[in-house]
Design an enzyme around this catalytic site. Structure first.
Site, PDB file in Angstrom:
ATOM      1  N   ASP A 118       0.852  -1.182   0.000  1.00 40.64           N
ATOM      2  CA  ASP A 118       0.000   0.000   0.000  1.00 40.64           C
ATOM      3  C   ASP A 118       0.889   1.232   0.000  1.00 40.64           C
ATOM      4  O   ASP A 118       2.107   1.128  -0.156  1.00 40.64           O
ATOM      5  CB  ASP A 118      -0.993  -0.007   1.170  1.00 40.64           C
ATOM      6  CG  ASP A 118      -0.295  -0.011   2.528  1.00 40.64           C
ATOM      7  OD1 ASP A 118       0.899   0.335   2.600  1.00 40.64           O
ATOM      8  OD2 ASP A 118      -0.958  -0.338   3.518  1.00 40.64           O
ATOM      9  N   ASP A 308       2.135   7.088  12.815  1.00 41.29           N
ATOM     10  CA  ASP A 308       0.899   7.647  12.265  1.00 41.29           C
ATOM     11  C   ASP A 308       0.821   9.169  12.433  1.00 41.29           C
ATOM     12  O   ASP A 308       0.002   9.824  11.785  1.00 41.29           O
ATOM     13  CB  ASP A 308      -0.332   6.993  12.921  1.00 41.29           C
ATOM     14  CG  ASP A 308      -0.535   5.567  12.429  1.00 41.29           C
ATOM     15  OD1 ASP A 308       0.142   5.164  11.462  1.00 41.29           O
ATOM     16  OD2 ASP A 308      -1.363   4.853  13.018  1.00 41.29           O
ATOM     17  N   VAL A 330       9.675   3.117  11.255  1.00 38.66           N
ATOM     18  CA  VAL A 330       8.725   2.006  11.326  1.00 38.66           C
ATOM     19  C   VAL A 330       8.322   1.498   9.933  1.00 38.66           C
ATOM     20  O   VAL A 330       8.320   0.298   9.671  1.00 38.66           O
ATOM     21  CB  VAL A 330       7.483   2.397  12.155  1.00 38.66           C
ATOM     22  CG1 VAL A 330       6.475   1.249  12.216  1.00 38.66           C
ATOM     23  CG2 VAL A 330       7.907   2.779  13.578  1.00 38.66           C
TER      24      VAL A 330
HETATM   25  C1  UD1 Z   1      -0.557  -0.871  12.844  1.00 37.01           C
HETATM   26  C2  UD1 Z   1      -1.535   0.263  12.614  1.00 37.01           C
HETATM   27  C3  UD1 Z   1      -0.875   1.393  11.851  1.00 37.01           C
HETATM   28  C4  UD1 Z   1       0.391   1.840  12.557  1.00 37.01           C
HETATM   29  C5  UD1 Z   1       1.289   0.637  12.822  1.00 37.01           C
HETATM   30  C6  UD1 Z   1       2.521   0.992  13.632  1.00 37.01           C
HETATM   31  C7  UD1 Z   1      -3.654  -0.851  12.420  1.00 37.01           C
HETATM   32  C8  UD1 Z   1      -4.822  -1.195  11.564  1.00 37.01           C
HETATM   33  N1  UD1 Z   1      -2.660  -0.234  11.830  1.00 37.01           N
HETATM   34  O1  UD1 Z   1      -0.188  -1.388  11.574  1.00 37.01           O
HETATM   35  O2  UD1 Z   1      -1.798   2.480  11.771  1.00 37.01           O
HETATM   36  O3  UD1 Z   1       1.063   2.757  11.722  1.00 37.01           O
HETATM   37  O4  UD1 Z   1       0.574  -0.369  13.555  1.00 37.01           O
HETATM   38  O5  UD1 Z   1       2.174   1.622  14.816  1.00 37.01           O
HETATM   39  O6  UD1 Z   1      -3.663  -1.092  13.620  1.00 37.01           O
HETATM   40  N2  UD1 Z   1       6.371  -5.983   9.611  1.00 37.01           N
HETATM   41  C9  UD1 Z   1       7.057  -7.005   9.029  1.00 37.01           C
HETATM   42  N3  UD1 Z   1       6.537  -8.268   9.113  1.00 37.01           N
HETATM   43  C10 UD1 Z   1       5.373  -8.525   9.765  1.00 37.01           C
HETATM   44  C11 UD1 Z   1       4.667  -7.456  10.359  1.00 37.01           C
HETATM   45  C12 UD1 Z   1       5.202  -6.188  10.276  1.00 37.01           C
HETATM   46  O7  UD1 Z   1       8.105  -6.804   8.425  1.00 37.01           O
HETATM   47  O8  UD1 Z   1       4.939  -9.693   9.792  1.00 37.01           O
HETATM   48  C13 UD1 Z   1       6.914  -4.600   9.501  1.00 37.01           C
HETATM   49  C14 UD1 Z   1       6.009  -3.719   8.648  1.00 37.01           C
HETATM   50  O9  UD1 Z   1       6.324  -3.863   7.282  1.00 37.01           O
HETATM   51  C15 UD1 Z   1       6.360  -2.349   9.178  1.00 37.01           C
HETATM   52  C16 UD1 Z   1       6.634  -2.605  10.662  1.00 37.01           C
HETATM   53  O10 UD1 Z   1       6.892  -4.000  10.780  1.00 37.01           O
HETATM   54  O11 UD1 Z   1       7.520  -1.856   8.570  1.00 37.01           O
HETATM   55  C17 UD1 Z   1       5.496  -2.206  11.588  1.00 37.01           C
HETATM   56  O12 UD1 Z   1       4.351  -2.952  11.276  1.00 37.01           O
HETATM   57  P1  UD1 Z   1       3.220  -3.300  12.357  1.00 37.01           P
HETATM   58  O13 UD1 Z   1       3.673  -2.839  13.693  1.00 37.01           O
HETATM   59  O14 UD1 Z   1       2.860  -4.734  12.167  1.00 37.01           O
HETATM   60  O15 UD1 Z   1       2.037  -2.371  11.901  1.00 37.01           O
HETATM   61  P2  UD1 Z   1       0.569  -2.781  11.454  1.00 37.01           P
HETATM   62  O16 UD1 Z   1      -0.011  -3.728  12.445  1.00 37.01           O
HETATM   63  O17 UD1 Z   1       0.545  -3.152  10.002  1.00 37.01           O
END
Ligand code: UD1
Length: 427
Positions: A118, A308, A330
């Site tokens: 996205d 955010d 992040v």
């Molecule tokens: C959630 C929030 C979003 C916020 C983010 C960080 C929701 C719907 N969205 O997103 O608004 O900006 O937390 O506070 O609650 N990652 C990996 N592998 C994974 C999971 C994550 O590499 O399996 C990476 C992601 O690409 C990103 C980072 O970890 O770079 C943070 O992701 P994550 O904390 O999981 O955020 P979301 O849950 O997607």
């Protein structure tokens, strides 16, 4: 398609109400799947994402009554539920991935479409898969779906996340409440929304300890029962209004906002010329007519500065006195606001995961485009400190996260309306 039309010049002044957090409400709706029966959620925001999640739950076999005006969602979960979340809905709502954990726990199987990239980066799912595998599920991607299977049920495990992913923490948490034995999740995310989900799970009858710290312990139970729960206030919406007040040199009482969930952001504002005071109903952010000072900021998992609010920090620094470096730690590609702020005359330059910003006292209105929810809010705020008219296309992005955004802005004295977005030129 619609856009926001913003007439520059107004300081935001007055009071604004903050309701429940999008990022909690969506997960609580998913977590409701864990208990057969009728669960009731209150303080739910009236936003498009909740409508999409409601539809997803209906397709899994639930009855869902959503009253946006009342802020209430009631979910009737049958004994037998489906376990497939279609691409059509998942691509519209990336957060749908949070049904993965509850579905494996309840159905011992889940097929959830892989959301794809996205506007703010690739957003991997490896940590979600890793967590479920540690609990005993087989996980693989098949025809665009993340398929998780645990025919013998899940079993508690010691799991250490490499990064405190919010989504992965939630999926492990929601999956492990019905697993056999004890799960110990280390390097867990600590966001207030995680605490809200853990509180909700406990109300459902789950045994969860330590949410809000880096180690969460979950003792599996055989079954859960429905409950009623009020969604935690939206700290990102509250932070948006705090930045709105500071950036426009205004004075806003954020009613329902919890300052303790925004300490990193509010401390930076206070250290740089803005006053923040608790009130009986929330907190008040005042920058009466003064130009705020620029500040360096780096995003981090909670309790660090939230990613955010990074677009809001960019808009703030674009008009603050002095220079600042904004660092994104992040998400790897969350700087689409920068090009749009530059269209408003902001002096901002991207260098890797940093942006150097030199403040200009005023910006100049122009047509710009929102790439995501928070970018959209930041561009509207920037439009308020720009001369003349700014139009922000992609109003639907803002609608995904902010309920009644135009009404609330008008209530604070801003001249902001909605209008049809002219169709793009096609040769
Ligand atoms: C959630 C929030 C979003 C916020 C983010 C960080 C929701 C719907 N969205 O997103 O608004 O900006 O937390 O506070 O609650 N990652 C990996 N592998 C994974 C999971 C994550 O590499 O399996 C990476 C992601 O690409 C990103 C980072 O970890 O770079 C943070 O992701 P994550 O904390 O999981 O955020 P979301 O849950 O997607």
């Amino acid at each position: 398609m619609e856009r926001f039309r913003v007439v520059g010049g107004a300081r935001l002044q007055g009071e604004v109400q903050v309701v429940g957090a999008k990022n909690s409400a969506l997960k609580l709706m998913a977590a409701s799947l864990l208990a057969a029966g009728r669960t009731r959620l209150t303080n739910v925001p009236a936003i498009l994402d909740v409508t999409i999640m409601a539809e997803l739950l209906r397709r899994l076999g639930c009855g869902v009554d959503y009253e946006p005006a009342e802020g209430v969602v009631e979910i009737d979960v049958p004994e037998q539920i489906g376990h497939r979340a279609d691409y059509e809905l998942v691509r519209a709502l990336r957060a749908s991935i949070c049904v993965l954990g509850p579905l494996v726990a309840r159905c011992r199987a889940a097929d959830v479409a892989v959301p794809g990239g996205d506007a703010i980066g690739s957003r991997g799912l490896d940590l979600h898969a890793f967590g479920l595998q540690a609990l005993g599920a087989q996980v693989h991607v098949h025809h665009g779906y993340l398929v998780a299977e645990a025919p013998d049920g899940l079993a508690g495990a010691d799991i250490r996340l490499e990064f405190p992913s919010v989504g992965a923490t939630e999926n492990v948490l929601m999956a492990s409440v019905l697993a056999r034995g004890t799960t110990r999740l280390t390097n867990a995310a600590r966001e207030p929304e995680i605490v809200d989900i853990a509180d909700f799970l406990v109300e459902l009858g789950a045994k969860v300890h330590g949410a809000g710290t880096t180690v969460i312990e979950i003792e599996g139970v055989d079954a859960l029962h429905p409950t009623e729960h009020a969604v935690v206030p939206d700290r990102i919406a509250a932070g948006t209004w705090a930045f709105g007040a500071a950036t426009t040199r205004g004075d806003v009482e954020v009613v329902g906002g919890r300052a303790e969930h925004l300490s990193a952001a509010l401390e930076l504002l206070v250290d740089n010329g803005t006053s923040v005071h608790p009130t009986d109903r929330g907190f008040r952010v005042t920058n009466d007519g003064r130009r705020p000072h620029a500040f360096d900021v780096a995003t981090l998992p909670y309790p660090g500065f939230p990613t955010d609010l990074q677009p809001l920090a960019l808009a703030y620094n674009a008009v603050a006195e002095g220079s600042a470096m904004v660092t994104e730690n992040v998400f790897e590609a969350r700087f689409r606001t920068v090009q749009e702020l530059a269209r408003l005359g902001a002096d901002a330059r991207i260098d890797g995961h940093h942006v150097m910003v030199h403040g200009n006292a005023r910006l100049s209105g122009a047509p710009v485009e929102a790439s995501d929810i928070r970018a959209g809010a930041a561009l509207v705020i920037a439009g308020l400190v720009a001369d003349g008219v700014t139009t922000v296309s992609g109003a639907h992005h803002i609608d995904r996260g902010y309920a009644r955004f135009t009404d609330l802005l008008q209530g604070l004295g801003a001249d902001v309306t909605r209008e049809p977005d002219p169709p793009p030129y096609v040769s």
